[in-house]
Design a protein around this motif. Structure first.
Motif, PDB file in Angstrom:
ATOM      1  N   GLU A 131       0.834  -1.221   0.000  1.00 23.60           N
ATOM      2  CA  GLU A 131       0.000   0.000   0.000  1.00 23.60           C
ATOM      3  C   GLU A 131       0.859   1.258   0.000  1.00 23.60           C
ATOM      4  OE1 GLU A 131      -3.156   0.420  -0.489  1.00 23.60           O
ATOM      5  OE2 GLU A 131      -3.516  -1.721  -0.613  1.00 23.60           O
ATOM      6  N   ILE A 132       1.980   1.206   0.717  1.00 22.03           N
ATOM      7  CA  ILE A 132       2.884   2.367   0.711  1.00 22.03           C
ATOM      8  C   ILE A 132       3.416   2.569  -0.708  1.00 22.03           C
ATOM      9  CG2 ILE A 132       5.110   3.247   1.565  1.00 22.03           C
ATOM     10  CD1 ILE A 132       4.473   1.822   4.247  1.00 22.03           C
ATOM     11  N   GLU A 133       3.800   1.464  -1.347  1.00 26.59           N
ATOM     12  CA  GLU A 133       4.314   1.557  -2.720  1.00 26.59           C
ATOM     13  C   GLU A 133       3.236   2.138  -3.641  1.00 26.59           C
ATOM     14  OE1 GLU A 133       6.012  -2.135  -4.049  1.00 26.59           O
ATOM     15  OE2 GLU A 133       6.835  -1.219  -5.869  1.00 26.59           O
ATOM     16  N   ARG A 134       1.985   1.695  -3.452  1.00 27.79           N
ATOM     17  CA  ARG A 134       0.883   2.213  -4.283  1.00 27.79           C
ATOM     18  C   ARG A 134       0.664   3.701  -4.040  1.00 27.79           C
ATOM     19  NH1 ARG A 134      -1.326  -3.019  -4.685  1.00 27.79           N
ATOM     20  NH2 ARG A 134      -2.130  -3.153  -2.579  1.00 27.79           N
ATOM     21  N   ALA A 135       0.734   4.120  -2.750  1.00 27.21           N
ATOM     22  CA  ALA A 135       0.520   5.544  -2.430  1.00 27.21           C
ATOM     23  C   ALA A 135       1.628   6.400  -3.042  1.00 27.21           C
ATOM     24  CB  ALA A 135       0.468   5.744  -0.913  1.00 27.21           C
ATOM     25  N   VAL A 136       2.857   5.888  -2.999  1.00 29.24           N
ATOM     26  CA  VAL A 136       3.984   6.631  -3.586  1.00 29.24           C
ATOM     27  C   VAL A 136       3.725   6.864  -5.076  1.00 29.24           C
ATOM     28  CG1 VAL A 136       6.423   6.334  -4.248  1.00 29.24           C
ATOM     29  CG2 VAL A 136       5.724   5.973  -1.875  1.00 29.24           C
ATOM     30  N   LEU A 137       3.216   5.825  -5.745  1.00 36.29           N
ATOM     31  CA  LEU A 137       2.913   5.960  -7.183  1.00 36.29           C
ATOM     32  C   LEU A 137       1.715   6.875  -7.397  1.00 36.29           C
ATOM     33  CD1 LEU A 137       3.329   2.312  -8.538  1.00 36.29           C
ATOM     34  CD2 LEU A 137       4.707   4.331  -9.117  1.00 36.29           C
ATOM     35  N   LYS A 138       0.650   6.616  -6.622  1.00 35.35           N
ATOM     36  CA  LYS A 138      -0.606   7.353  -6.812  1.00 35.35           C
ATOM     37  C   LYS A 138      -0.409   8.857  -6.618  1.00 35.35           C
ATOM     38  CE  LYS A 138      -5.150   7.693  -4.648  1.00 35.35           C
ATOM     39  NZ  LYS A 138      -5.986   7.170  -3.570  1.00 35.35           N
ATOM     40  N   TYR A 139       0.363   9.223  -5.573  1.00 37.38           N
ATOM     41  CA  TYR A 139       0.532  10.650  -5.286  1.00 37.38           C
ATOM     42  C   TYR A 139       1.800  11.229  -5.918  1.00 37.38           C
ATOM     43  CZ  TYR A 139      -3.328   9.910  -2.096  1.00 37.38           C
ATOM     44  OH  TYR A 139      -4.555   9.594  -1.578  1.00 37.38           O
ATOM     45  N   GLY A 140       2.459  10.423  -6.749  1.00 37.27           N
ATOM     46  CA  GLY A 140       3.657  10.913  -7.443  1.00 37.27           C
ATOM     47  C   GLY A 140       4.733  11.372  -6.468  1.00 37.27           C
ATOM     48  N   ILE A 141       4.928  10.601  -5.399  1.00 36.11           N
ATOM     49  CA  ILE A 141       5.927  11.005  -4.389  1.00 36.11           C
ATOM     50  C   ILE A 141       7.317  10.578  -4.870  1.00 36.11           C
ATOM     51  CG2 ILE A 141       6.669  10.749  -1.991  1.00 36.11           C
ATOM     52  CD1 ILE A 141       3.728  10.272  -1.236  1.00 36.11           C
ATOM     53  N   ASP A 142       8.148  11.570  -5.115  1.00 36.13           N
ATOM     54  CA  ASP A 142       9.474  11.315  -5.673  1.00 36.13           C
ATOM     55  C   ASP A 142      10.450  11.058  -4.516  1.00 36.13           C
ATOM     56  OD1 ASP A 142      11.803  11.350  -7.097  1.00 36.13           O
ATOM     57  OD2 ASP A 142      11.886  13.542  -7.251  1.00 36.13           O
ATOM     58  N   CYS A 143      10.428   9.823  -3.998  1.00 39.88           N
ATOM     59  CA  CYS A 143      11.253   9.545  -2.809  1.00 39.88           C
ATOM     60  C   CYS A 143      12.200   8.382  -3.052  1.00 39.88           C
ATOM     61  CB  CYS A 143      10.367   9.291  -1.589  1.00 39.88           C
ATOM     62  SG  CYS A 143       9.345   7.832  -1.728  1.00 39.88           S
ATOM     63  N   ASP A 144      12.556   8.155  -4.311  1.00 44.05           N
ATOM     64  CA  ASP A 144      13.533   7.113  -4.642  1.00 44.05           C
ATOM     65  C   ASP A 144      13.136   5.764  -4.033  1.00 44.05           C
ATOM     66  OD1 ASP A 144      15.854   6.102  -5.760  1.00 44.05           O
ATOM     67  OD2 ASP A 144      17.070   6.523  -3.986  1.00 44.05           O
TER      68      ASP A 144
END
Ligand SMILES: Cc1cc2nc3c(=O)[nH]c(=O)nc-3n(C[C@H](O)[C@H](O)[C@H](O)COP(=O)(O)OP(=O)(O)OC[C@H]3O[C@@H](n4cnc5c(N)ncnc54)[C@H](O)[C@@H]3O)c2cc1C
Length: 482
Positions: free
Chosen positions: A132-145
């Motif tokens: 879910e964290i991975e999905r949220a990073v993608l969904k919200y375009g979080i550029d956190c490497d």
């Protein structure tokens, strides 16, 4: 931070004690690498007038930000306010190692010791949480490497190999993708002459840039309409007939519900002081490695690495090929003060620098550019607990110890379930419905922690033999970890 190895590890530390690499620290600035001159968002204004909200969250680290975001995802009309004493991500969330683990229990072994019957479910929900964290990073375009590169738990003493074998079996039985590596295979992954073998868990941990995750979550909260007040310290909390009131220097927030997400900082709900202690963890970061230096250690998979002593190191590559090197010393100061000057500890940096070059002698001559520390909220069971107070109107999620990057999202979600009376898979877990054993008051707290640290150090130096004190703590399920 922790590894997946058993908490009671039997390891003789191979590391020397007198510092010999002080020159490598000469130009290291006393600031977290992740926060240093890097595109931090413009801070939000402080609260300067009284206001109302449906939900007020105190603390803008991962716990507070995930709570706000999940609350808005569940109900976009909910009016949510975050009060942050500094800026979002300035504390542990922006200065950690960036190991985002699926474990919700500070490692499988600690979980087995405390929640054995629930572990299959806890591990499955933990892996879901990481997804879910991975999905949220993608969904919200979080550029956190964000990189699902996994973790290597390395053995540096022969007798650790058996433990790795047992840990591998246990982890596999709980649904993890695991591989046991020989010394040669381990050194093909990351080349240190100290390695004798490793347990590789390629899907169970992700590496990320912690500050950019915090800033990305902050952006996602703002885009959902969360009101964030930075430089706004909550001074007191009071129960009211229809909710709670939080006082800040220039204004009050009245809200139907509230969440305390203040990690190791002094909790506004006094009784929580019985359960958590602020412990300082320290980190170094090197200059970027040249192509030749990188080739000398391999590390093509960019996994996180943890060694297997009671006092362990954790290390990883950054996006620009520096090595972040942290852990080993976990320091508790008498009375539990939280002060920024305590995040700097020259003695610990000197020890860490030596251990670095003993692990990677081929990097002799590399300099450190950053040194810092931060506070974790250690509790006696080393893993999070959530609960409510003030007639169910105030919730808290604390006790992550050194493994909160992933677990904060889970605990924040479980806490929202409790606050809003939702009966879900996560809210009914015993992990989320029980508390750690309380810690004794001072001076017994300080004496107990020092004695435990001393004993753990002795165990590391004596092939893991645990003295009477540690064995007694083991029997009652207490200990000290980071
Ligand atoms: C050096 C270090 C390395 C670590 N490495 C890892 C790792 O690699 N992997 C991992 O899983 N975990 C790691 N951790 C732990 C992890 O960072 C934490 O568990 C996690 O960030 C906790 O998030 P949080 O939001 O609960 O706390 P924090 O990020 O500490 O946020 C709490 C916030 O509350 C604010 N606050 C406190 N009091 C008040 C008040 N009265 N009013 C308003 N605001 C207030 C603070 O300013 C702070 O911003 C590490 C921690 C440290 C310090």
């Amino acid at each position: 931070m922790t590894s997946f190895l058993p908490a009671r590890r039997h390891v003789r530390t191979p590391f020397v004690k007198s510092p010999t690499h002080l020159d490598a620290l000469a130009d290291a600035v006393p600031r977290p690498y992740w926060l240093d001159g890097r595109q931090a968002p413009e801070p939000s204004s402080a609260l300067t007038a009284d206001t109302h909200a449906d939900l007020v969250i105190i603390g803008g680290g991962y716990t507070g930000l995930w709570a706000a975001l999940q609350a808005k995802e569940a109900d976009p009309d909910l009016d949510v306010v975050i009060l942050e004493a500094d800026t979002c991500g300035a504390a542990a969330s922006g200065r950690n190692g960036g190991f985002c683990a699926s474990s919700l229990t500070h490692g499988i072994s600690n979980g087995m010791d405390r929640f054995a019957a629930e572990m299959p479910e806890l591990e499955a929900q933990g892996l879901d949480n990481l997804d879910e964290i991975e999905r949220a990073v993608l969904k919200y375009g979080i550029d956190c490497d964000f990189l699902r590169s996994g973790e290597l738990n390395v053995a540096t003493e022969p007798y650790q190999l058996d433990e790795l074998g047992r840990a591998a079996e246990l982890a596999a039985s709980l649904g993890h993708d695991v591989r046991l590596l020989s010394a040669e295979e381990t050194r093909r992954e990351v080349n240190s002459p100290t390695y004798l073998g490793a347990l590789s868990m390629p899907r169970s941990v992700a590496m990320l840039d912690p500050a950019r995750l915090a800033w990305g979550l902050r952006d996602a909260c703002l885009s959902h309409g969360v009101r964030i007040y930075e430089w706004t310290k909550a001074l007191s909390l009071n129960e009211e007939s229809h909710g709670i009131e939080v006082r800040t220097p220039y204004g009050k927030v009245r809200a139907a519900r509230g969440i305390l997400a203040t990690n190791g900082f002094p909790p506004l709900l006094k009784r929580l002081k019985n359960y958590i202690v602020p412990v300082y963890d320290y980190v170094l970061v090197t200059e970027p490695l040249s192509a030749e230096q990188l080739a000398s250690i391999g590390w093509k998979g960019r996994q996180g690495v943890g060694d297997s002593a009671n006092q362990f190191h954790y290390y990883r590559l950054t996006e620009d090929n520096r090595i972040l090197w942290g852990g080993y010393d976990a320091i508790y100061y008498y009375g539990g003060p939280v002060r920024s000057e305590l995040t700097l500890r020259p003695d610990t940096y000197a020890v860490l620098a030596d251990h670095f070059f003993q692990t990677f002698p081929q990097l002799e001559g590399v300099k450190f550019t950053h040194r810092w520390g931060g506070v974790i909220d250690t509790c006696s069971r080393f893993c999070p607990f959530v609960g409510t107070a003030m007639g169910g109107r105030l919730g808290y999620a604390l006790g992550f110890t050194g493994l909160g990057v992933g677990a904060t999202r889970f605990a924040a979600g479980a806490l929202l379930d409790q606050l809003y009376g939702r009966y879900t898979e996560r809210s009914r877990l015993r992990l989320m419905n029980s508390k750690p054993l309380p810690l004794p008051p001072e001076p017994f707290r300080w004496i107990g922690i020092q004695l435990t640290r001393w004993s753990l150090n002795r165990a590391d130096e004596n092939s893991g033999r645990r003295n009477l004190w540690l064995r007694s703590l083991d029997r009652v399920g207490l200990g000290f970890d980071s």
